[in-house]
Write a protein that holds these residues in place. Structure first.
Motif, PDB file in Angstrom:
ATOM      1  N   GLN A  14       4.588  -5.746   7.885  1.00 23.29           N
ATOM      2  CA  GLN A  14       5.466  -5.166   6.864  1.00 23.29           C
ATOM      3  C   GLN A  14       4.819  -3.909   6.296  1.00 23.29           C
ATOM      4  O   GLN A  14       3.646  -3.926   5.916  1.00 23.29           O
ATOM      5  CB  GLN A  14       5.704  -6.203   5.756  1.00 23.29           C
ATOM      6  CG  GLN A  14       6.564  -5.730   4.599  1.00 23.29           C
ATOM      7  CD  GLN A  14       6.715  -6.816   3.541  1.00 23.29           C
ATOM      8  OE1 GLN A  14       6.693  -8.007   3.838  1.00 23.29           O
ATOM      9  NE2 GLN A  14       6.843  -6.394   2.295  1.00 23.29           N
ATOM     10  N   GLU A  15       5.560  -2.825   6.248  1.00 18.93           N
ATOM     11  CA  GLU A  15       5.018  -1.570   5.743  1.00 18.93           C
ATOM     12  C   GLU A  15       4.510  -1.720   4.314  1.00 18.93           C
ATOM     13  O   GLU A  15       5.141  -2.374   3.479  1.00 18.93           O
ATOM     14  CB  GLU A  15       6.090  -0.478   5.802  1.00 18.93           C
ATOM     15  CG  GLU A  15       5.569   0.908   5.465  1.00 18.93           C
ATOM     16  CD  GLU A  15       6.634   1.979   5.602  1.00 18.93           C
ATOM     17  OE1 GLU A  15       6.327   3.141   5.273  1.00 18.93           O
ATOM     18  OE2 GLU A  15       7.760   1.652   6.028  1.00 18.93           O
ATOM     19  N   ASN A  16       3.333  -1.170   4.047  1.00 18.81           N
ATOM     20  CA  ASN A  16       2.690  -1.137   2.728  1.00 18.81           C
ATOM     21  C   ASN A  16       2.100  -2.485   2.303  1.00 18.81           C
ATOM     22  O   ASN A  16       1.550  -2.599   1.212  1.00 18.81           O
ATOM     23  CB  ASN A  16       3.660  -0.645   1.642  1.00 18.81           C
ATOM     24  CG  ASN A  16       2.924  -0.102   0.427  1.00 18.81           C
ATOM     25  OD1 ASN A  16       1.927   0.603   0.563  1.00 18.81           O
ATOM     26  ND2 ASN A  16       3.384  -0.441  -0.764  1.00 18.81           N
ATOM     27  N   ALA A  17       2.194  -3.501   3.152  1.00 21.02           N
ATOM     28  CA  ALA A  17       1.599  -4.802   2.827  1.00 21.02           C
ATOM     29  C   ALA A  17       0.126  -4.804   3.219  1.00 21.02           C
ATOM     30  O   ALA A  17      -0.339  -3.963   4.000  1.00 21.02           O
ATOM     31  CB  ALA A  17       2.343  -5.918   3.543  1.00 21.02           C
ATOM     32  N   VAL A  18      -0.619  -5.773   2.667  1.00 15.88           N
ATOM     33  CA  VAL A  18      -2.048  -5.913   2.953  1.00 15.88           C
ATOM     34  C   VAL A  18      -2.257  -7.224   3.711  1.00 15.88           C
ATOM     35  O   VAL A  18      -1.757  -8.273   3.296  1.00 15.88           O
ATOM     36  CB  VAL A  18      -2.886  -5.912   1.662  1.00 15.88           C
ATOM     37  CG1 VAL A  18      -4.370  -6.060   1.985  1.00 15.88           C
ATOM     38  CG2 VAL A  18      -2.647  -4.630   0.863  1.00 15.88           C
ATOM     39  N   TYR A  19      -3.016  -7.167   4.810  1.00 15.57           N
ATOM     40  CA  TYR A  19      -3.295  -8.337   5.639  1.00 15.57           C
ATOM     41  C   TYR A  19      -4.797  -8.586   5.648  1.00 15.57           C
ATOM     42  O   TYR A  19      -5.575  -7.674   5.947  1.00 15.57           O
ATOM     43  CB  TYR A  19      -2.777  -8.115   7.071  1.00 15.57           C
ATOM     44  CG  TYR A  19      -1.277  -7.957   7.130  1.00 15.57           C
ATOM     45  CD1 TYR A  19      -0.452  -9.046   7.377  1.00 15.57           C
ATOM     46  CD2 TYR A  19      -0.683  -6.716   6.883  1.00 15.57           C
ATOM     47  CE1 TYR A  19       0.932  -8.902   7.398  1.00 15.57           C
ATOM     48  CE2 TYR A  19       0.692  -6.569   6.897  1.00 15.57           C
ATOM     49  CZ  TYR A  19       1.492  -7.672   7.154  1.00 15.57           C
ATOM     50  OH  TYR A  19       2.857  -7.535   7.166  1.00 15.57           O
ATOM     51  N   THR A  20      -5.195  -9.807   5.321  1.00 17.84           N
ATOM     52  CA  THR A  20      -6.613 -10.129   5.324  1.00 17.84           C
ATOM     53  C   THR A  20      -6.900 -11.178   6.389  1.00 17.84           C
ATOM     54  O   THR A  20      -6.140 -12.143   6.554  1.00 17.84           O
ATOM     55  CB  THR A  20      -7.093 -10.603   3.932  1.00 17.84           C
ATOM     56  OG1 THR A  20      -8.489 -10.901   3.979  1.00 17.84           O
ATOM     57  CG2 THR A  20      -6.322 -11.818   3.442  1.00 17.84           C
ATOM     58  N   MET A  21      -7.997 -10.967   7.121  1.00 12.27           N
ATOM     59  CA  MET A  21      -8.344 -11.824   8.256  1.00 12.27           C
ATOM     60  C   MET A  21      -9.859 -11.941   8.363  1.00 12.27           C
ATOM     61  O   MET A  21     -10.593 -11.097   7.845  1.00 12.27           O
ATOM     62  CB  MET A  21      -7.791 -11.226   9.558  1.00 12.27           C
ATOM     63  CG  MET A  21      -6.292 -11.099   9.597  1.00 12.27           C
ATOM     64  SD  MET A  21      -5.719  -9.903  10.837  1.00 12.27           S
ATOM     65  CE  MET A  21      -6.022  -8.354  10.002  1.00 12.27           C
ATOM     66  N   ASP A  22     -10.311 -12.972   9.063  1.00  8.01           N
ATOM     67  CA  ASP A  22     -11.729 -13.139   9.304  1.00  8.01           C
ATOM     68  C   ASP A  22     -12.163 -12.231  10.459  1.00  8.01           C
ATOM     69  O   ASP A  22     -11.329 -11.619  11.142  1.00  8.01           O
ATOM     70  CB  ASP A  22     -12.037 -14.606   9.607  1.00  8.01           C
ATOM     71  CG  ASP A  22     -13.490 -14.970   9.317  1.00  8.01           C
ATOM     72  OD1 ASP A  22     -14.243 -14.064   8.887  1.00  8.01           O
ATOM     73  OD2 ASP A  22     -13.880 -16.121   9.519  1.00  8.01           O
ATOM     74  N   ARG A  23     -13.465 -12.189  10.717  1.00 12.58           N
ATOM     75  CA  ARG A  23     -13.972 -11.243  11.718  1.00 12.58           C
ATOM     76  C   ARG A  23     -13.597 -11.622  13.147  1.00 12.58           C
ATOM     77  O   ARG A  23     -13.755 -10.804  14.061  1.00 12.58           O
ATOM     78  CB  ARG A  23     -15.484 -11.115  11.590  1.00 12.58           C
ATOM     79  CG  ARG A  23     -16.258 -12.398  11.643  1.00 12.58           C
ATOM     80  CD  ARG A  23     -17.716 -12.121  11.318  1.00 12.58           C
ATOM     81  NE  ARG A  23     -18.466 -13.350  11.053  1.00 12.58           N
ATOM     82  CZ  ARG A  23     -19.688 -13.358  10.559  1.00 12.58           C
ATOM     83  NH1 ARG A  23     -20.301 -12.229  10.285  1.00 12.58           N
ATOM     84  NH2 ARG A  23     -20.313 -14.488  10.335  1.00 12.58           N
ATOM     85  N   GLY A  24     -13.075 -12.838  13.351  1.00 10.61           N
ATOM     86  CA  GLY A  24     -12.599 -13.205  14.684  1.00 10.61           C
ATOM     87  C   GLY A  24     -11.407 -12.370  15.125  1.00 10.61           C
ATOM     88  O   GLY A  24     -11.044 -12.373  16.295  1.00 10.61           O
TER      89      GLY A  24
END
Length: 367
Positions: free
Chosen positions: A186-196
């Motif tokens: 989604q435009e302008n959204a923030v996605y957080t993920m682990d280093r995998g």
């Protein structure tokens, strides 16, 4: 809400039945069916999820012990384990997947104004997967290792309300990072993920779609510092740098600048290094965004403890996917019910309360 109805029946009143029927017709769920409808099938699996039943025999016995209540709940066919087993094998699992997507849309709309736990104006999502171990001799299609079978549930959580917005079920062999190709952005959204999930070409694809990411950097990160930004040592920030990648492969995958934030968590006494393409938020907010990733871990932990996605009622891929998607449908339906009734406790607490009152005749709002 009418207290003459069971709690289970009251939950079903929030079910968009027309949309369910559309999903059934899309995959011909009623083709050559005389007695055990798709809705009966859905109700059986939903009851099993809510009451933590371990086997088809147990589902049959428990439901038939409430025979006088079944018609008022919505059942129109007899409940037998052989009929349910046959439906798990034959009825297309995509019916429940598509209905789950309908419920996701409703839940997201209801929770869109839910405040985040951190100061962030943009939508925030966490992406991760959980592995469900299976017996190789019973589930030979679920390839994982030589002596072990498993399926993975790759899930994107909207952190405004802990709503799963994207779910993909694969065999255990599928690498997590590959799912970034199918994850909706989604435009302008923030996605957080682990280093995998670090794959610079795939992260750059997120960047090009106008979205932001916060990932934990790998220990072997090779970079060149362009310049440093002011850092708040009191907040645990040890470095806030604008960098470029230097190895041939990484630079080809992500040719633009990145932001590197080094942060020390004083509670854990542990140092973390994050990469992001967001240069507008503070370094402390970058660290706080990554901290919110624990909510997807909490989601996996909770559904494994309270919904039936570790022990399955059938061994085929159709049966496994049907069961997982019905579990998610019930989670979403309860989230919708909680919001529409204005229940104040947490979603996880509300689910636990409903579990022990499933056939009680009392208003949900009084539980």
């Amino acid at each position: 809400m009418n207290s003459g109805h069971t709690v289970f029946r009251q939950l079903l009143q929030f079910l968009p039945r027309h949309d369910f029927n559309v999903c059934v017709n899309r995959y011909r769920g009623e083709y050559r069916v005389k007695k055990f409808s798709t809705f009966d099938h859905f109700l059986c699996l939903s009851y099993a999820q809510m009451s933590s039943r371990d086997s088809l025999r147990e589902i049959e016995t428990c439901l038939n012990s409430h025979r006088e209540k079944l018609y008022h709940i919505g059942f129109r066919g007899d409940v037998s384990r052989t009929t349910l087993a046959d439906a798990n094998e034959r009825r297309d699992w995509r019916i429940f997947q598509d209905f789950g997507l309908v419920l996701i849309g409703i839940a997201q709309q209801l929770y869109q104004d839910e405040p985040l736990a951190i100061e962030l104006k943009q939508p925030l999502f966490a992406f991760d997967s959980t592995t469900i171990d299976l017996c190789l001799s019973l589930f030979p299609w679920a390839e994982f290792r030589k002596t072990k079978a498993a399926v993975k549930m790759h899930t994107l959580i909207d952190l405004r309300g802990s709503i799963p917005t994207f779910v993909a079920i694969t065999t255990g062999k599928v690498n997590d990072v590959r799912m970034l190709d199918t994850m909706p952005v989604q435009e302008n959204a923030v996605y957080t993920m682990d280093r995998g999930y670090i794959d610079y070409a795939r992260l750059f694809a997120i960047h090009k779609q106008g979205a932001f990411f916060v990932v934990r950097a790998k220990d072997n990160l090779k970079f060149q510092r362009l310049y440093s930004l002011p850092k708040d040592k009191e907040a645990g920030i040890r470095a806030d740098q604008v960098i470029t990648l230097v190895t041939k492969k990484s630079k080809k995958g992500y040719p633009e600048r990145l932001r590197r934030v080094s942060y020390v968590d004083k509670e854990q006494n542990k140092r973390f290094v994050f990469l992001t393409n967001n240069f507008d938020i503070t370094a402390k907010t970058v660290a706080d965004v990554y901290k919110q990733r624990w909510q997807v871990e909490l989601f996996f932990k909770w559904i494994k403890q309270h919904l039936r996605i570790k022990a399955f009622y059938g061994t085929s891929i159709n049966a496994v996917k049907s069961q997982i998607w019905v579990a998610l449908c019930m989670y979403l339906l309860i989230a919708i019910t909680k919001k529409r009734l204005g229940i104040q406790c947490s979603l996880y607490t509300f689910l636990q309360i409903l579990e022990v009152n499933i056939f009680e005749k009392k208003p949900i709002s009084s539980l």
